[in-house]
Design a protein around this motif. Structure first.
Motif, PDB file in Angstrom:
ATOM      1  N   LEU A 136       0.799  -1.196  -0.009  1.00  0.00           N
ATOM      2  CA  LEU A 136       0.088   0.098   0.192  1.00  0.00           C
ATOM      3  C   LEU A 136       0.764   1.101   0.104  1.00  0.00           C
ATOM      4  O   LEU A 136       0.548   2.308  -0.529  1.00  0.00           O
ATOM      5  CB  LEU A 136      -0.908   0.022   1.414  1.00  0.00           C
ATOM      6  N   GLY A 137       1.973   1.052   0.709  1.00  0.00           N
ATOM      7  CA  GLY A 137       2.688   2.322   0.819  1.00  0.00           C
ATOM      8  C   GLY A 137       3.936   2.475  -0.226  1.00  0.00           C
ATOM      9  O   GLY A 137       4.761   3.365  -0.107  1.00  0.00           O
ATOM     10  N   TYR A 138       4.146   1.369  -0.989  1.00  0.00           N
ATOM     11  CA  TYR A 138       5.271   1.332  -1.660  1.00  0.00           C
ATOM     12  C   TYR A 138       5.396   2.377  -2.732  1.00  0.00           C
ATOM     13  O   TYR A 138       4.450   2.712  -3.499  1.00  0.00           O
ATOM     14  CB  TYR A 138       5.250  -0.061  -2.628  1.00  0.00           C
ATOM     15  N   ARG A 139       6.633   3.139  -2.878  1.00  0.00           N
ATOM     16  CA  ARG A 139       6.581   4.102  -3.776  1.00  0.00           C
ATOM     17  C   ARG A 139       8.085   4.014  -4.756  1.00  0.00           C
ATOM     18  O   ARG A 139       8.505   4.994  -5.017  1.00  0.00           O
ATOM     19  CB  ARG A 139       6.917   5.526  -2.859  1.00  0.00           C
ATOM     20  N   GLY A 140       8.592   2.765  -4.667  1.00  0.00           N
ATOM     21  CA  GLY A 140       9.399   2.561  -5.374  1.00  0.00           C
ATOM     22  C   GLY A 140      11.063   2.593  -4.645  1.00  0.00           C
ATOM     23  O   GLY A 140      12.117   2.518  -5.549  1.00  0.00           O
ATOM     24  N   MET A 141      10.955   2.703  -3.476  1.00  0.00           N
ATOM     25  CA  MET A 141      12.033   2.541  -2.657  1.00  0.00           C
ATOM     26  C   MET A 141      12.195   1.328  -2.171  1.00  0.00           C
ATOM     27  O   MET A 141      11.425   0.304  -1.861  1.00  0.00           O
ATOM     28  CB  MET A 141      11.998   3.448  -1.408  1.00  0.00           C
ATOM     29  N   GLY A 142      13.500   0.925  -1.844  1.00  0.00           N
ATOM     30  CA  GLY A 142      13.593  -0.516  -1.218  1.00  0.00           C
ATOM     31  C   GLY A 142      15.241  -0.605  -0.792  1.00  0.00           C
ATOM     32  O   GLY A 142      15.953   0.092  -0.786  1.00  0.00           O
ATOM     33  N   VAL A 199      13.929  -3.678  -5.411  1.00  0.00           N
ATOM     34  CA  VAL A 199      13.033  -2.944  -5.759  1.00  0.00           C
ATOM     35  C   VAL A 199      12.277  -3.405  -7.124  1.00  0.00           C
ATOM     36  O   VAL A 199      11.204  -3.018  -7.213  1.00  0.00           O
ATOM     37  CB  VAL A 199      13.547  -1.492  -6.006  1.00  0.00           C
ATOM     38  N   GLU A 200      13.045  -3.902  -8.017  1.00  0.00           N
ATOM     39  CA  GLU A 200      12.867  -4.312  -9.278  1.00  0.00           C
ATOM     40  C   GLU A 200      11.646  -5.279  -9.114  1.00  0.00           C
ATOM     41  O   GLU A 200      10.574  -5.512  -9.703  1.00  0.00           O
ATOM     42  CB  GLU A 200      13.666  -4.975 -10.042  1.00  0.00           C
ATOM     43  N   ASN A 201      11.857  -6.334  -8.043  1.00  0.00           N
ATOM     44  CA  ASN A 201      10.794  -7.339  -7.597  1.00  0.00           C
ATOM     45  C   ASN A 201       9.649  -6.721  -7.239  1.00  0.00           C
ATOM     46  O   ASN A 201       8.488  -6.912  -7.518  1.00  0.00           O
ATOM     47  CB  ASN A 201      11.502  -8.537  -6.664  1.00  0.00           C
ATOM     48  N   MET A 202       9.415  -5.872  -6.177  1.00  0.00           N
ATOM     49  CA  MET A 202       8.633  -5.253  -5.573  1.00  0.00           C
ATOM     50  C   MET A 202       7.740  -4.439  -6.421  1.00  0.00           C
ATOM     51  O   MET A 202       6.744  -4.595  -6.732  1.00  0.00           O
ATOM     52  CB  MET A 202       8.940  -4.325  -4.515  1.00  0.00           C
ATOM     53  N   LEU A 245       8.684 -11.816  -1.984  1.00  0.00           N
ATOM     54  CA  LEU A 245       9.387 -10.298  -1.915  1.00  0.00           C
ATOM     55  C   LEU A 245      10.425 -10.763  -1.057  1.00  0.00           C
ATOM     56  O   LEU A 245      11.777 -10.025  -1.386  1.00  0.00           O
ATOM     57  CB  LEU A 245       8.497  -9.387  -1.189  1.00  0.00           C
ATOM     58  N   CYS A 246      10.450 -11.479  -0.036  1.00  0.00           N
ATOM     59  CA  CYS A 246      11.894 -11.771   0.673  1.00  0.00           C
ATOM     60  C   CYS A 246      12.900 -12.382   0.055  1.00  0.00           C
ATOM     61  O   CYS A 246      13.994 -12.182   0.213  1.00  0.00           O
ATOM     62  CB  CYS A 246      11.421 -12.872   1.878  1.00  0.00           C
ATOM     63  N   GLU A 247      12.657 -13.159  -0.978  1.00  0.00           N
ATOM     64  CA  GLU A 247      13.534 -13.791  -1.865  1.00  0.00           C
ATOM     65  C   GLU A 247      14.393 -12.928  -2.596  1.00  0.00           C
ATOM     66  O   GLU A 247      15.818 -13.180  -2.738  1.00  0.00           O
ATOM     67  CB  GLU A 247      12.773 -14.570  -3.007  1.00  0.00           C
ATOM     68  N   LYS A 248      14.218 -11.570  -2.763  1.00  0.00           N
ATOM     69  CA  LYS A 248      14.863 -10.567  -3.309  1.00  0.00           C
ATOM     70  C   LYS A 248      15.808  -9.624  -2.277  1.00  0.00           C
ATOM     71  O   LYS A 248      16.636  -8.740  -2.420  1.00  0.00           O
ATOM     72  CB  LYS A 248      14.401  -9.954  -4.258  1.00  0.00           C
ATOM     73  N   TYR A 249      15.613  -9.861  -0.961  1.00  0.00           N
ATOM     74  CA  TYR A 249      16.054  -9.085   0.290  1.00  0.00           C
ATOM     75  C   TYR A 249      17.660  -9.408   0.291  1.00  0.00           C
ATOM     76  O   TYR A 249      18.023 -10.568   0.133  1.00  0.00           O
ATOM     77  CB  TYR A 249      15.473  -9.439   1.605  1.00  0.00           C
ATOM     78  N   PRO A 250      18.435  -8.427   0.082  1.00  0.00           N
ATOM     79  CA  PRO A 250      19.765  -8.568   0.229  1.00  0.00           C
ATOM     80  C   PRO A 250      20.410  -9.373   1.247  1.00  0.00           C
ATOM     81  O   PRO A 250      20.035  -9.066   2.421  1.00  0.00           O
ATOM     82  CB  PRO A 250      20.288  -7.002  -0.030  1.00  0.00           C
ATOM     83  N   ASN A 251      21.184  -9.995   0.772  1.00  0.00           N
ATOM     84  CA  ASN A 251      22.163 -10.886   1.760  1.00  0.00           C
ATOM     85  C   ASN A 251      23.469 -10.016   2.454  1.00  0.00           C
ATOM     86  O   ASN A 251      24.306 -10.117   1.897  1.00  0.00           O
ATOM     87  CB  ASN A 251      22.621 -12.269   1.061  1.00  0.00           C
ATOM     88  N   HIS A 298      16.680 -10.120   7.983  1.00  0.00           N
ATOM     89  CA  HIS A 298      15.546  -9.239   8.404  1.00  0.00           C
ATOM     90  C   HIS A 298      14.276 -10.195   8.306  1.00  0.00           C
ATOM     91  O   HIS A 298      13.353 -10.087   9.140  1.00  0.00           O
ATOM     92  CB  HIS A 298      15.588  -8.105   7.518  1.00  0.00           C
ATOM     93  N   CYS A 299      14.150 -10.866   7.294  1.00  0.00           N
ATOM     94  CA  CYS A 299      12.656 -11.703   7.085  1.00  0.00           C
ATOM     95  C   CYS A 299      12.571 -12.641   7.923  1.00  0.00           C
ATOM     96  O   CYS A 299      11.455 -13.276   8.019  1.00  0.00           O
ATOM     97  CB  CYS A 299      12.670 -12.008   5.628  1.00  0.00           C
ATOM     98  N   GLN A 300      13.698 -13.146   8.921  1.00  0.00           N
ATOM     99  CA  GLN A 300      13.175 -14.147   9.773  1.00  0.00           C
ATOM    100  C   GLN A 300      13.243 -13.655  11.342  1.00  0.00           C
ATOM    101  O   GLN A 300      13.265 -14.336  12.246  1.00  0.00           O
ATOM    102  CB  GLN A 300      14.410 -15.279   9.730  1.00  0.00           C
TER     103      GLN A 300
END
Length: 138
Positions: free
Chosen positions: A13-19, A25-28, A52-58, A63-65
């Motif tokens: 809902l709040g997504y504005r292209g930041m990540g 960002v591309e995935n979201m 979405l978590c799949e593309k969270y940077p390592n 963070h996702c856990q």
């Protein structure tokens, strides 16, 4: 069909292209645009890391856990009357948001979120309440 965890319903809902990274960002953005263009897209609610978590940077701590994230997922699903494993379309999720959520819920439900201070999630909820759907990401 997309697999999403509870709190990502609000993040969209709040997504504005930041990540967190360009890949994230591309995935979201891709998911966000799909839901915006086709609100009948099916969503399966999952516990824990999602598409979405799949593309969270390592970058060390995952963070996702984090326990806070699991708690946020559960609170959001409870507020919407939803359960893990449930499948519904995005349009129905928006209807539930209109029925059960107000912008100020972000302040309590997402109090530990680093994105909360931007105020975009409250704006996104308000736009859903007004029947506008997801905002275009530019």
């Amino acid at each position: 069909m997309y697999k999403l965890r509870g709190h990502h319903l609000f993040c969209l809902l709040g997504y504005r292209g930041m990540g967190y990274s360009q890949e994230y960002v591309e995935n979201m953005t891709s998911l966000h645009q799909t839901l915006r263009d086709n609100p009948k897209t099916r969503i399966q609610l999952v516990k824990g890391p999602d598409q979405l978590c799949e593309k969270y940077p390592n970058s060390g701590e995952y963070h996702c856990q984090d326990d806070n994230i699991y708690e946020r997922d559960a609170v959001i699903l409870e507020k919407l009357g939803l359960n893990i494993g449930q499948i519904l379309n995005w349009k129905d999720i928006e209807l539930l948001i209109r029925r059960y959520i107000v912008p100020s819920d972000i302040q309590s439900v997402c109090k530990t979120c680093s994105w909360r201070s931007y105020g975009v999630c409250e704006e996104g909820i308000q736009e859903i309440l007004e029947g506008k759907g997801l905002r275009e990401v530019k």
